[in-house]
Design a protein around this motif. Structure first.
Motif, mmCIF file in Angstrom:
data_model
loop_
_atom_site.group_PDB
_atom_site.id
_atom_site.type_symbol
_atom_site.label_atom_id
_atom_site.label_comp_id
_atom_site.label_asym_id
_atom_site.label_seq_id
_atom_site.Cartn_x
_atom_site.Cartn_y
_atom_site.Cartn_z
ATOM 1 N N ILE A 21 94.934 32.504 26.516
ATOM 2 C CA ILE A 21 93.771 31.782 27.029
ATOM 3 C C ILE A 21 92.594 32.011 26.093
ATOM 4 O O ILE A 21 92.235 33.152 25.807
ATOM 5 C CB ILE A 21 93.424 32.253 28.456
ATOM 6 C CG1 ILE A 21 94.609 31.986 29.385
ATOM 7 C CG2 ILE A 21 92.157 31.565 28.952
ATOM 8 C CD1 ILE A 21 94.469 32.594 30.752
ATOM 9 N N SER A 22 92.026 30.927 25.612
ATOM 10 C CA SER A 22 90.838 30.997 24.760
ATOM 11 C C SER A 22 89.644 30.496 25.559
ATOM 12 O O SER A 22 89.744 29.505 26.283
ATOM 13 C CB SER A 22 91.018 30.119 23.520
ATOM 14 O OG SER A 22 92.137 30.536 22.776
ATOM 15 N N ALA A 23 88.522 31.164 25.427
ATOM 16 C CA ALA A 23 87.331 30.780 26.178
ATOM 17 C C ALA A 23 86.255 30.239 25.249
ATOM 18 O O ALA A 23 86.018 30.779 24.179
ATOM 19 C CB ALA A 23 86.786 31.984 26.939
ATOM 20 N N ALA A 24 85.643 29.165 25.665
ATOM 21 C CA ALA A 24 84.505 28.573 24.954
ATOM 22 C C ALA A 24 83.601 27.943 26.005
ATOM 23 O O ALA A 24 84.002 27.729 27.140
ATOM 24 C CB ALA A 24 84.962 27.533 23.940
ATOM 25 N N SER A 25 82.396 27.634 25.623
ATOM 26 C CA SER A 25 81.456 27.047 26.574
ATOM 27 C C SER A 25 81.594 25.530 26.610
ATOM 28 O O SER A 25 82.374 24.937 25.858
ATOM 29 C CB SER A 25 80.024 27.425 26.179
ATOM 30 O OG SER A 25 79.656 26.734 25.005
ATOM 31 N N GLN A 26 80.811 24.909 27.452
ATOM 32 C CA GLN A 26 80.822 23.444 27.545
ATOM 33 C C GLN A 26 80.390 22.796 26.247
ATOM 34 O O GLN A 26 80.659 21.628 26.003
ATOM 35 C CB GLN A 26 79.953 22.963 28.711
ATOM 36 C CG GLN A 26 78.480 23.303 28.602
ATOM 37 C CD GLN A 26 77.689 22.305 27.768
ATOM 38 O OE1 GLN A 26 78.053 21.146 27.641
ATOM 39 N NE2 GLN A 26 76.605 22.762 27.186
ATOM 40 N N ALA A 27 79.760 23.556 25.369
ATOM 41 C CA ALA A 27 79.348 23.023 24.060
ATOM 42 C C ALA A 27 80.553 22.638 23.209
ATOM 43 O O ALA A 27 80.405 21.918 22.231
ATOM 44 C CB ALA A 27 78.479 24.042 23.322
ATOM 45 N N GLY A 28 81.725 23.083 23.601
ATOM 46 C CA GLY A 28 82.942 22.678 22.914
ATOM 47 C C GLY A 28 83.472 21.342 23.378
ATOM 48 O O GLY A 28 84.442 20.832 22.842
ATOM 49 N N HIS A 29 82.837 20.764 24.378
ATOM 50 C CA HIS A 29 83.237 19.456 24.906
ATOM 51 C C HIS A 29 82.209 18.382 24.599
ATOM 52 O O HIS A 29 82.554 17.218 24.451
ATOM 53 C CB HIS A 29 83.434 19.531 26.424
ATOM 54 C CG HIS A 29 84.569 20.399 26.829
ATOM 55 N ND1 HIS A 29 85.866 19.951 26.916
ATOM 56 C CD2 HIS A 29 84.622 21.709 27.155
ATOM 57 C CE1 HIS A 29 86.651 20.941 27.276
ATOM 58 N NE2 HIS A 29 85.920 22.020 27.434
ATOM 59 N N VAL A 30 80.956 18.765 24.544
ATOM 60 C CA VAL A 30 79.863 17.816 24.331
ATOM 61 C C VAL A 30 78.892 18.407 23.316
ATOM 62 O O VAL A 30 78.444 19.539 23.478
ATOM 63 C CB VAL A 30 79.097 17.558 25.666
ATOM 64 C CG1 VAL A 30 77.935 16.620 25.446
ATOM 65 C CG2 VAL A 30 80.023 17.032 26.730
ATOM 66 N N GLY A 31 78.590 17.647 22.280
ATOM 67 C CA GLY A 31 77.598 18.119 21.319
ATOM 68 C C GLY A 31 76.209 18.125 21.955
ATOM 69 O O GLY A 31 75.840 17.196 22.672
ATOM 70 N N ASN A 32 75.473 19.175 21.727
ATOM 71 C CA ASN A 32 74.140 19.302 22.310
ATOM 72 C C ASN A 32 73.089 19.357 21.204
ATOM 73 O O ASN A 32 73.289 20.032 20.191
ATOM 74 C CB ASN A 32 74.053 20.580 23.156
ATOM 75 C CG ASN A 32 74.945 20.517 24.365
ATOM 76 O OD1 ASN A 32 74.745 19.695 25.246
ATOM 77 N ND2 ASN A 32 75.959 21.364 24.412
ATOM 78 N N LEU A 37 75.444 24.210 15.060
ATOM 79 C CA LEU A 37 76.353 25.244 14.572
ATOM 80 C C LEU A 37 77.107 25.905 15.722
ATOM 81 O O LEU A 37 78.325 26.114 15.657
ATOM 82 C CB LEU A 37 75.593 26.289 13.755
ATOM 83 C CG LEU A 37 76.440 27.368 13.106
ATOM 84 C CD1 LEU A 37 77.491 26.759 12.186
ATOM 85 C CD2 LEU A 37 75.557 28.328 12.331
ATOM 86 N N TYR A 38 76.399 26.212 16.797
ATOM 87 C CA TYR A 38 77.034 26.807 17.977
ATOM 88 C C TYR A 38 78.105 25.861 18.535
ATOM 89 O O TYR A 38 79.236 26.277 18.807
ATOM 90 C CB TYR A 38 75.980 27.107 19.044
ATOM 91 C CG TYR A 38 76.554 27.704 20.306
ATOM 92 C CD1 TYR A 38 76.884 29.043 20.364
ATOM 93 C CD2 TYR A 38 76.768 26.916 21.441
ATOM 94 C CE1 TYR A 38 77.419 29.601 21.522
ATOM 95 C CE2 TYR A 38 77.297 27.463 22.591
ATOM 96 C CZ TYR A 38 77.616 28.799 22.629
ATOM 97 O OH TYR A 38 78.151 29.337 23.772
ATOM 98 N N SER A 39 77.753 24.588 18.679
ATOM 99 C CA SER A 39 78.711 23.613 19.199
ATOM 100 C C SER A 39 79.921 23.487 18.286
ATOM 101 O O SER A 39 81.056 23.389 18.756
ATOM 102 C CB SER A 39 78.050 22.244 19.373
ATOM 103 O OG SER A 39 77.089 22.282 20.405
ATOM 104 N N ALA A 40 79.690 23.512 16.983
ATOM 105 C CA ALA A 40 80.793 23.407 16.024
ATOM 106 C C ALA A 40 81.780 24.557 16.188
ATOM 107 O O ALA A 40 83.000 24.358 16.123
ATOM 108 C CB ALA A 40 80.253 23.367 14.603
#
Length: 57
Positions: A21-32, A37-40
């Protein structure tokens, strides 16, 4: 990456598969705006996880 490698090695030694299981925030689904850089990096986690899942299936 190292976590996926370690888990894969452990699964092979145990003789069975498992789940990674890998965890990432919603920024991995929608560019903000303002956090490109964080979203990338979050998009990269998703891509790595999806590719590993197919490679290891």
């Amino acid at each position: 990456m190292w976590g996926i490698q370690a888990a894969t090695k452990a699964f092979k030694e145990l003789g069975h598969g498992g789940k990674i299981i890998s965890a990432a925030s919603q920024a991995g689904h929608v560019g903000n705006p303002g956090i490109a850089l964080y979203s990338a990096t979050k998009f990269a986690i998703r891509g790595l996880s999806q590719t590993a899942a197919r490679d290891l299936a």
